[in-house]
Design an enzyme around this catalytic site. Sequence first.
Site, PDB file in Angstrom:
ATOM      1  N   SER A 142      -3.816  -4.828   3.823  1.00 49.66           N
ATOM      2  CA  SER A 142      -4.345  -5.581   2.680  1.00 49.66           C
ATOM      3  C   SER A 142      -4.693  -6.985   3.149  1.00 49.66           C
ATOM      4  O   SER A 142      -4.026  -7.529   4.045  1.00 49.66           O
ATOM      5  CB  SER A 142      -3.290  -5.670   1.581  1.00 49.66           C
ATOM      6  OG  SER A 142      -3.718  -6.577   0.573  1.00 49.66           O
ATOM      7  N   TYR A 156       5.124  -7.737  -0.954  1.00 51.98           N
ATOM      8  CA  TYR A 156       4.046  -6.775  -0.651  1.00 51.98           C
ATOM      9  C   TYR A 156       3.203  -7.306   0.509  1.00 51.98           C
ATOM     10  O   TYR A 156       2.876  -6.565   1.440  1.00 51.98           O
ATOM     11  CB  TYR A 156       3.200  -6.575  -1.904  1.00 51.98           C
ATOM     12  CG  TYR A 156       1.892  -5.828  -1.689  1.00 51.98           C
ATOM     13  CD1 TYR A 156       1.864  -4.437  -1.568  1.00 51.98           C
ATOM     14  CD2 TYR A 156       0.677  -6.514  -1.618  1.00 51.98           C
ATOM     15  CE1 TYR A 156       0.667  -3.759  -1.385  1.00 51.98           C
ATOM     16  CE2 TYR A 156      -0.519  -5.846  -1.435  1.00 51.98           C
ATOM     17  CZ  TYR A 156      -0.529  -4.478  -1.322  1.00 51.98           C
ATOM     18  OH  TYR A 156      -1.717  -3.816  -1.138  1.00 51.98           O
TER      19      TYR A 156
HETATM   20  P1  NAP Z   1      -3.553   3.435  -6.472  1.00 52.95           P
HETATM   21  O1  NAP Z   1      -4.853   3.566  -7.176  1.00 52.95           O
HETATM   22  O2  NAP Z   1      -2.357   2.888  -7.183  1.00 52.95           O
HETATM   23  O3  NAP Z   1      -3.189   4.853  -5.825  1.00 52.95           O
HETATM   24  C1  NAP Z   1      -2.028   4.951  -5.059  1.00 52.95           C
HETATM   25  C2  NAP Z   1      -1.988   6.299  -4.375  1.00 52.95           C
HETATM   26  O4  NAP Z   1      -0.821   6.356  -3.553  1.00 52.95           O
HETATM   27  C3  NAP Z   1      -1.872   7.446  -5.356  1.00 52.95           C
HETATM   28  O5  NAP Z   1      -2.569   8.537  -4.807  1.00 52.95           O
HETATM   29  C4  NAP Z   1      -0.358   7.715  -5.390  1.00 52.95           C
HETATM   30  O6  NAP Z   1      -0.029   9.041  -5.765  1.00 52.95           O
HETATM   31  C5  NAP Z   1      -0.026   7.470  -3.934  1.00 52.95           C
HETATM   32  N1  NAP Z   1       1.366   7.143  -3.662  1.00 52.95           N
HETATM   33  C6  NAP Z   1       2.085   6.085  -4.128  1.00 52.95           C
HETATM   34  N2  NAP Z   1       3.330   6.109  -3.622  1.00 52.95           N
HETATM   35  C7  NAP Z   1       3.392   7.205  -2.822  1.00 52.95           C
HETATM   36  C8  NAP Z   1       4.408   7.785  -2.028  1.00 52.95           C
HETATM   37  N3  NAP Z   1       5.629   7.234  -1.948  1.00 52.95           N
HETATM   38  N4  NAP Z   1       4.126   8.918  -1.358  1.00 52.95           N
HETATM   39  C9  NAP Z   1       2.897   9.482  -1.427  1.00 52.95           C
HETATM   40  N5  NAP Z   1       1.898   8.982  -2.156  1.00 52.95           N
HETATM   41  C10 NAP Z   1       2.149   7.851  -2.841  1.00 52.95           C
HETATM   42  O7  NAP Z   1      -3.700   2.506  -5.164  1.00 52.95           O
HETATM   43  P2  NAP Z   1      -5.002   1.960  -4.392  1.00 52.95           P
HETATM   44  O8  NAP Z   1      -5.422   0.703  -5.051  1.00 52.95           O
HETATM   45  O9  NAP Z   1      -5.958   3.050  -4.158  1.00 52.95           O
HETATM   46  O10 NAP Z   1      -4.309   1.520  -3.018  1.00 52.95           O
HETATM   47  C11 NAP Z   1      -4.327   2.349  -1.871  1.00 52.95           C
HETATM   48  C12 NAP Z   1      -3.877   1.516  -0.689  1.00 52.95           C
HETATM   49  O11 NAP Z   1      -4.738   0.371  -0.571  1.00 52.95           O
HETATM   50  C13 NAP Z   1      -2.459   0.960  -0.809  1.00 52.95           C
HETATM   51  O12 NAP Z   1      -1.840   1.002   0.449  1.00 52.95           O
HETATM   52  C14 NAP Z   1      -2.682  -0.470  -1.257  1.00 52.95           C
HETATM   53  O13 NAP Z   1      -1.608  -1.294  -0.888  1.00 52.95           O
HETATM   54  C15 NAP Z   1      -3.959  -0.799  -0.514  1.00 52.95           C
HETATM   55  N6  NAP Z   1      -4.718  -1.913  -1.112  1.00 52.95           N
HETATM   56  C16 NAP Z   1      -5.188  -1.848  -2.391  1.00 52.95           C
HETATM   57  C17 NAP Z   1      -5.904  -2.930  -2.910  1.00 52.95           C
HETATM   58  C18 NAP Z   1      -6.449  -2.947  -4.309  1.00 52.95           C
HETATM   59  O14 NAP Z   1      -6.917  -4.018  -4.766  1.00 52.95           O
HETATM   60  N7  NAP Z   1      -6.429  -1.838  -5.041  1.00 52.95           N
HETATM   61  C19 NAP Z   1      -6.141  -4.047  -2.113  1.00 52.95           C
HETATM   62  C20 NAP Z   1      -5.642  -4.072  -0.811  1.00 52.95           C
HETATM   63  C21 NAP Z   1      -4.944  -2.997  -0.321  1.00 52.95           C
HETATM   64  P3  NAP Z   1       0.037   9.494  -7.345  1.00 52.95           P
HETATM   65  O15 NAP Z   1      -1.392   9.641  -7.782  1.00 52.95           O
HETATM   66  O16 NAP Z   1       0.737  10.788  -7.306  1.00 52.95           O
HETATM   67  O17 NAP Z   1       0.758   8.407  -8.062  1.00 52.95           O
END
Ligand code: NAP
Length: 247
Positions: A142, A156
Site C-alpha cells: 500500500s 496497517y
Molecule cells: P476488500 O475489497 O476489503 O477485499 C478484501 C479481500 O480479502 C476479500 O476478498 C476478502 O475475502 C479477503 N480476505 C480478507 N481477509 C482474509 C483472510 N484472512 N484470508 C483470506 N482472504 C481474506 O479489499 P481491497 O480494497 O480489494 O484490498 C485488497 C488489498 O489491497 C489489501 O491487501 C489492501 O490492504 C490493499 N490495498 C487496498 C487499498 C484500497 O484503497 N482499497 C489501497 C492500498 C492497498 P471475503 O470476500 O471473503 O471477505
Amino acid sequence: MSRPITLVTGGSRGIGAATCLRLAADGHDIALAYAQDESAARTVAAQVREAGARALAVRADTSHEPDVDRLFDTVAAELGPLTGLVNNAGVTGLLSPLAEASTDDLRRVLDVNVLGTLLCCRRAVRDMTAHGTPGAIVNVSSGAATLGSPGEYVHYAASKAAVDTITLGLSKELGPDGIRVNGVAPGLVDTDMHATMGDPDRPARMAPGIPLRRAADPSEIAAGIAWLLSEDASYTTGTVLRIAGGR
Ligand code: NAP
C-alpha cells in the site's frame, strides 16, 4: 507453452477480484482464496470460467497455517503446479489514531497482512522449488507503507512496510531459483475496504488531495499485477510498483 496457474488470495472482492478477471483474460488459470463471502467468490470463479480459464475458489484464512496448507494442497490437486501467487488478502481494522485502536485490530492486521503473506510465500516457494517451476510472486502492499497514515491506521501502514521488506528479501533469496518477487503499492482504490474500515465516503472525500484527483478503479491495480507476473517483467524482481495516482 502450458498456461500459468496463479493463486490470488482475497480474490472474491475488490482488487483481488479484478486481478482474477484480468489474469484470466491474459491466459492464466485461477485459484482464488476468500475469507467469508462465498457468493462473491463463486461469482468471480464463474466470470473467470466465462473468460475461458479454469477457476477454483477455496475458503481459507491466509493467517491460519492449516488453512494455507489445505489451500495450496487443493490448488495443486485440482489445477496442477502453481506458477504464480498474488498475496492480496489484507485488512485494516477500524480507522482511528493508534491510541484508540483495539489490541484485537492490531493483532488481526499483523496476522493477516504480515503472517499471512509470509505463510503463503513460504508454501509457494516450497512448492515451486520442489517442482522446479520458475514462478512469480506479487505482494500487494500500500502507499500507506511510505505515508505512515497518521490518524488513520499507523499499524496497517507498518504492516505494509513489512510486506515491502518481505518482497525485497525474498527477491534476493529466490532470484537464483528463477522465482521473481515484486510488489504493488496501490493508493486510494474504490473497493469495499473503506466501508469495512468505517468510512464508506473515504474515496470521494480524499480524491481532491490526490494529484490525479480520483480514486483508482481496481482494474488499474490489476493491470500492474498482471504486468509483474508476465514475461514482459522477466528481468524485474525486488521492486514495488507504486500505483497511487501521484500520491
Ligand atoms: P476488500 O475489497 O476489503 O477485499 C478484501 C479481500 O480479502 C476479500 O476478498 C476478502 O475475502 C479477503 N480476505 C480478507 N481477509 C482474509 C483472510 N484472512 N484470508 C483470506 N482472504 C481474506 O479489499 P481491497 O480494497 O480489494 O484490498 C485488497 C488489498 O489491497 C489489501 O491487501 C489492501 O490492504 C490493499 N490495498 C487496498 C487499498 C484500497 O484503497 N482499497 C489501497 C492500498 C492497498 P471475503 O470476500 O471473503 O471477505
